[in-house]
Structure formats: structure tokens, C-alpha cells
Enzyme design. Structure first.
Site, PDB file in Angstrom:
ATOM      1  CG  HIS A 140      -1.909  -0.949   1.386  1.00  0.00           C
ATOM      2  ND1 HIS A 140      -2.892  -0.863   2.336  1.00  0.00           N
ATOM      3  CD2 HIS A 140      -2.167  -2.057   0.676  1.00  0.00           C
ATOM      4  CE1 HIS A 140      -3.714  -1.889   2.205  1.00  0.00           C
ATOM      5  NE2 HIS A 140      -3.289  -2.636   1.196  1.00  0.00           N
ATOM      6  NE  ARG A 165      -4.627   0.268  -1.074  1.00  0.00           N
ATOM      7  CZ  ARG A 165      -5.466   0.247  -0.036  1.00  0.00           C
ATOM      8  NH1 ARG A 165      -6.476  -0.609  -0.033  1.00  0.00           N
ATOM      9  NH2 ARG A 165      -5.282   1.028   0.996  1.00  0.00           N
ATOM     10  CE1 TYR A 177      -9.777   2.748   6.629  1.00  0.00           C
ATOM     11  CE2 TYR A 177      -9.992   1.869   4.419  1.00  0.00           C
ATOM     12  CZ  TYR A 177      -9.777   1.684   5.770  1.00  0.00           C
ATOM     13  OH  TYR A 177      -9.550   0.423   6.244  1.00  0.00           O
ATOM     14  CG  ASP A 235      -9.784  -0.214  -1.861  1.00  0.00           C
ATOM     15  OD1 ASP A 235     -10.943  -0.179  -2.310  1.00  0.00           O
ATOM     16  OD2 ASP A 235      -9.482  -0.774  -0.789  1.00  0.00           O
ATOM     17  CG  HIS A 237     -12.597   1.670   1.015  1.00  0.00           C
ATOM     18  ND1 HIS A 237     -13.495   1.451   2.020  1.00  0.00           N
ATOM     19  CD2 HIS A 237     -11.513   0.941   1.301  1.00  0.00           C
ATOM     20  CE1 HIS A 237     -12.956   0.635   2.885  1.00  0.00           C
ATOM     21  NE2 HIS A 237     -11.765   0.299   2.478  1.00  0.00           N
ATOM     22  CD  GLU A 261      -9.678  -3.391  -2.957  1.00  0.00           C
ATOM     23  OE1 GLU A 261      -8.473  -3.125  -3.173  1.00  0.00           O
ATOM     24  OE2 GLU A 261     -10.123  -3.623  -1.827  1.00  0.00           O
ATOM     25  CD  GLU A 287     -12.006  -4.573   1.320  1.00  0.00           C
ATOM     26  OE1 GLU A 287     -10.979  -4.592   0.633  1.00  0.00           O
ATOM     27  OE2 GLU A 287     -12.206  -3.756   2.229  1.00  0.00           O
ATOM     28  NE  ARG A 308      -9.412  -6.740  -2.799  1.00  0.00           N
ATOM     29  CZ  ARG A 308      -8.409  -6.776  -1.935  1.00  0.00           C
ATOM     30  NH1 ARG A 308      -7.490  -7.719  -2.016  1.00  0.00           N
ATOM     31  NH2 ARG A 308      -8.321  -5.877  -0.971  1.00  0.00           N
ATOM     32  CD  GLU A 364      -5.122  -5.661   0.879  1.00  0.00           C
ATOM     33  OE1 GLU A 364      -6.131  -6.387   0.844  1.00  0.00           O
ATOM     34  OE2 GLU A 364      -5.142  -4.465   1.241  1.00  0.00           O
ATOM     35  CD1 TRP A 427     -17.649   3.568   5.502  1.00  0.00           C
ATOM     36  CD2 TRP A 427     -15.457   3.211   5.375  1.00  0.00           C
ATOM     37  NE1 TRP A 427     -17.321   2.726   6.493  1.00  0.00           N
ATOM     38  CE2 TRP A 427     -15.972   2.487   6.452  1.00  0.00           C
ATOM     39  CE3 TRP A 427     -14.079   3.153   5.090  1.00  0.00           C
ATOM     40  CZ2 TRP A 427     -15.185   1.676   7.251  1.00  0.00           C
ATOM     41  CZ3 TRP A 427     -13.288   2.348   5.893  1.00  0.00           C
ATOM     42  CH2 TRP A 427     -13.836   1.620   6.967  1.00  0.00           C
TER      43      TRP A 427
HETATM   44  O1  KDG Z   1     -11.392  -4.043   7.977  1.00  0.00           O
HETATM   45  C1  KDG Z   1     -11.495  -3.309   6.812  1.00  0.00           C
HETATM   46  C2  KDG Z   1     -10.158  -3.127   6.166  1.00  0.00           C
HETATM   47  O2  KDG Z   1      -9.473  -4.318   6.143  1.00  0.00           O
HETATM   48  C3  KDG Z   1     -10.304  -2.640   4.772  1.00  0.00           C
HETATM   49  O3  KDG Z   1     -10.908  -1.404   4.785  1.00  0.00           O
HETATM   50  C4  KDG Z   1      -9.007  -2.575   4.069  1.00  0.00           C
HETATM   51  O4  KDG Z   1     -10.015  -1.909   1.999  1.00  0.00           O
HETATM   52  C5  KDG Z   1      -9.135  -2.513   2.576  1.00  0.00           C
HETATM   53  C6  KDG Z   1      -8.181  -3.275   1.791  1.00  0.00           C
HETATM   54  O5  KDG Z   1      -8.344  -3.298   0.577  1.00  0.00           O
HETATM   55  O6  KDG Z   1      -7.278  -3.837   2.388  1.00  0.00           O
HETATM   56 MG    MG Z   2     -10.228  -2.717  -0.050  1.00  0.00          MG
END
Ligand code: KDG
Ligand code: MG
Length: 427
Positions: A140, A165, A177, A235, A237, A261, A287, A308, A364, A427
Site C-alpha cells: 500500500h 496499490r 481512508y 481501491d 472503497h 477495487e 472483501e 477479493r 494483498e 466508504w
Molecule cells: O477491515 C477493513 C479493512 O481491512 C479494509 O478497509 C481494508 O479496503 C481494505 C483493503 O483493501 O485492504
Molecule cells: Mg479494499
């Protein structure tokens, strides 16, 4: 009149005493962030670990396990992983959901750990053996401005990452974030944990139009600086509406992303149809999914390119492998979730599975803090940009009770976002 006699029910053979689950313990610890772990011990003292960490809702899973699952496990056959999975999933009547599926995942993973230890093999051998030498991992990079972001990418390259990323702050938005709170290139602490220890979640702000104006230029700069070959990821999000996500995907096409993502809120699978019609930027999602059914439309209609999910949040190795196999039918690959809130146990399970799957794509990697790694000692390695789970029997992770006891649970929450007019946003 003659009647066909009913068949006598056939009971499965009773477990060998050594395979009987003798104990199941729920372990909660907080070495820099909260983790919930299930430890299963067999009649002859073999131990298996499973990750049950659900960021910000940790104690709900701990209670689900302690109050409703552990009493059902003791005395069961540790070898019967599929049967135990189906029993926990179907007998509760209440199916799916992140708490239930994290609890089932922990049991499933711990039983796979036991089985592989019993066999004297690393888990990936039981899953079919290695399909590759190592797992390409992405790190990241982030920055509060573009120079800081470029430094962060450089630092990740120096650390060996071969896929990155890219998250950026947005002019006019105070906090974003995924952007580290301190400059990591100058020795500042990496954000090990996006959740913050507090009794209420921190509020962040958001402006999608400002974000959409800013992000393509950032990727242009990063691409120009680091050349065409470096895999770059982003990402979203869950913050965009379908037409906004389509616009971003299209705008990012010249910068050849590895993936975009979570471009829209994941529960609306149909939204991805619209995004897909407009862009060839590869899409990754899942995720926050917890079962195969969350992927049903996405896989069947080939609306995504990467799955994911994580072992921890999708019902364990057993369930995630089935999802990956379903994805393989459509040439869709895996890109399992690997933030710090997946414990080293959950991470190890993902690495064993990823090593064995043919349709692995990328993994990741958000490195755990040294304090976390004192509690969870892992045989996993990261070299030259590739992860490997190691060759110890089982998952290759041990849990240090003494180190764990020094870090009691503390409430911690992920932040959430509001628009400038005060509306709560995705988010
Ligand atoms: O618990 C939530 C996080 O793990 C998440 O927000 C992290 O988006 C994330 C990622 O791609 O790792
Ligand atoms: Mg994510």
C-alpha cells in the site's frame, strides 16, 4: 401388499480417540490491533488455529464461537472438515452474514491446520501442492500529496514490492481512508491499523466529484515516474455510484491498472453491469462478501476479474476454495484480501490456498506490526516481491499465550465518512 423396507440410517464411524476434538478455546488479544483466534486441540494434543477477526465487531464473533459453537465442537471428529462446515452452516438455520461466516471460517481453518499437522505436511500440499514458486504481493503506497506518494512508492519498491496499490489524498477533502497518517518514506510509522482505539468511530469527510477530478492525474504522474511495467492497483472503497465508477474506470484506462477495487458498494452485484459496459479497467471486488452467493451474478456474468474474499471472512479454506474454483470456470482470478485485520493465521491460510490454486492472481500484503508477530509466530516469508507460507506442517503459525496476555482487548473502530452537507456516505 409388500412394502420396501426403509434403509437403516448409516452412522459415520466414531472418531478415533486421537482425532476427537478435546478442547476449543477462543483467544482475544490486541497486539497493536484486536485479533480473535480459535484454537482447537485434539485427543492426542495436536493443535490447530483459525482466525475469527472481524474488524470493529471482534467480540460478536468471540461470543458466537464461545457461546454457540465451542459447545458443539467438543467430541466431534476433527478429521471431518466438510461435514463440520455443513453442520455449522445449516444447523444454525440463520445463514450467511459476517459474524456467522467468520466463526465458521475459524473452525474450518483450525481443522485444516490440524489435518495438515497430522499429515506432517504444509497445508498447501493437502490442497494439491504448489502451482507456483511464490505469490506476487502488492503493498500500500499512499501520500498526503503527490511527492509524498511518489516517495512511498519508492520505499515499497526498495522493500521488494513488485506491485503497488496507490491511494492519494484529495484536494478539498480533509482525511482520506487508506492514506497513511504520517510520511512513511522519512521513517514515520506505517499505519498498521486503520481502525482507531476509541469508543466511537472517527468521522472522515468525502467528495466524490473532487476525487474523480484528482485521481486520473495522480496515476498519470505515477505511471510517468515508474514506467509502464509496474502493476498499479487502486481501491475505490465502495464510494462511487455505478456511473461514477464507470467514468473513473474509463479515465484510468491509459494508465493500465492491474485492478480497480470496490468501485461501487459490493452488495449490489447488478451495478457492475453498468461499470463493465463502459470500461476495460480490470475490476476486483468482494472483501466484505461472506459466501459464494455474494459472487453469483458477478461470476456467472463475468462482471469482475478478481475475487477479493478472504479465508477469514468467507467461511474458511473450504468455502473460499469453492469460490475460487467457480471463478476459474470464467478465467477470473483471486486477489485475496490481506489487510492487518486478517491475523497472521488468516494470512497463512490464504497463502497456502493461493499457492495451490491455479487461478491465483495476486495477494494483498499489509505487513503486521512486530508486536503482532511476537504473538503470532509465522513461517511465512516475503522475498523479492513474493510471499510463501513456508514448509512447516499445518499453517506454520504458533500462538504465544504469554505474549498475547500482555495485550488485552481494547475497543477500536474503523472510521466512517460523511459528505460535506453531513450525509453519511458509503466508504
Ligand atoms: O477491515 C477493513 C479493512 O481491512 C479494509 O478497509 C481494508 O479496503 C481494505 C483493503 O483493501 O485492504
Ligand atoms: Mg479494499
Amino acid at each position: 401388499m409388500s412394502t420396501t423396507p426403509l434403509a437403516e440410517p448409516i452412522a459415520a464411524p466414531a472418531p478415533h480417540e486421537r482425532d476427537t476434538i478435546a478442547a476449543a478455546e477462543v483467544l482475544v488479544t490486541s497486539p497493536d490491533r484486536n485479533f480473535v483466534t480459535l484454537r482447537i486441540t485434539t485427543g492426542d494434543g495436536l493443535v490447530g488455529l483459525g482466525d475469527a477477526t472481524l474488524n470493529g465487531r471482534e467480540l460478536a464473533v468471540a461470543s458466537y464461537l464461545r457461546d454457540h459453537v465451542v459447545p458443539l465442537l467438543v467430541g466431534r471428529d476433527a478429521q471431518r472438515i466438510e461435514d463440520t462446515w455443513q453442520f455449522l452452516y445449516r444447523s444454525a438455520y440463520w445463514r450467511r452474514g459476517p459474524v456467522t461466516m467468520a466463526a465458521i471460517a475459524a473452525v474450518d481453518t483450525a481443522l485444516w491446520d490440524v489435518k495438515a499437522r497430522r499429515a506432517g505436511m504444509p497445508l498447501y500440499q493437502l490442497l494439491g501442492g504448489a502451482s507456483r514458486g511464490g505469490l506476487l504481493a502488492y503493498g500500500h503506497a499512499s501520500g498526503r500529496d503527490v511527492p509524498e506518494l511518489l516517495d512511498s512508492v519508492r520505499r515499497h519498491l526498495d522493500e521488494g514490492f513488485r506491485a503497488i496499490r496507490v491511494q492519494t489524498s484529495v484536494p478539498g477533502v480533509r482525511t482520506v481512508y487508506g492514506v497513511a497518517s504520517q510520511p512513511t518514506s522519512t521513517g514515520g510509522r506505517y499505519d498498521y491499523e486503520p481502525a482507531q482505539r476509541a469508543l466511537v468511530p472517527v468521522e472522515e469527510d468525502w467528495d466524490t466529484r473532487a476525487y474523480l477530478r484528482h485521481v486520473p492525474g495522480v496515476f498519470e504522474t505515477v505511471r510517468n515516474e515508474f514506467g509502464p511495467a509496474l502493476p498499479l492497483l487502486h481501491d475505490g472503497h465502495h464510494r462511487m455510484r455505478p456511473i461514477e465508477a464507470a467514468r473513473l474506470g474509463k479515465a484510468l484506462e491509459p494508465y493500465d491498472l492491474f485492478w480497480l477495487e470496490d468501485c461501487t458498494p459490493a452488495e449490489n452485484q447488478e451495478a457492475l453491469r453498468l461499470v463493465r459496459q463502459h470500461t476495460t479497467t480490470p475490476l476486483a471486488i468482494g472483501e466484505v462478501f461472506n459466501t459464494a452467493w455474494d459472487y453469483q451474478t458477478l461470476l456467472r456474468e463475468q462482471l469482475i476479474d478478481y475475487v477479493r474474499g478472504s479465508v477469514t471472512h468467507t467461511g474458511g479454506v473450504t468455502a473460499l476454495r469453492k469460490i475460487a474454483d467457480q471463478a476459474a470456470v470464467y478465467q477470473i482470478r483471486t486477489g485475496f484480501h490481506g489487510p492487518t485485520d486478517i491475523s497472521p493465521v488468516g494470512m497463512a491460510a490464504a497463502l497456502h490456498l493461493g499457492l495451490a490454486l491455479h487461478n491465483f492472481g495476486i495477494q494483498e500484503l499489509m505487513p503486521h506490526s512486530p508486536r503482532t508477530l511476537e504473538v503470532f509466530r509465522t513461517s511465512s516469508t516475503f522475498t523479492g516481491g513474493y510471499l510463501h507460507p513456508g514448509d512447516e506442517p499445518g499453517l506454520g503459525v504458533t500462538y504465544d499465550d504469554e505474549a498475547a496476555a500482555a495485550h488485552p482487548y481494547e475497543p477500536a473502530y474503523l472510521p466512517y465518512a460523511r459528505l460535506h452537507d453531513g450525509t453519511v456516505h458509503d466508504w
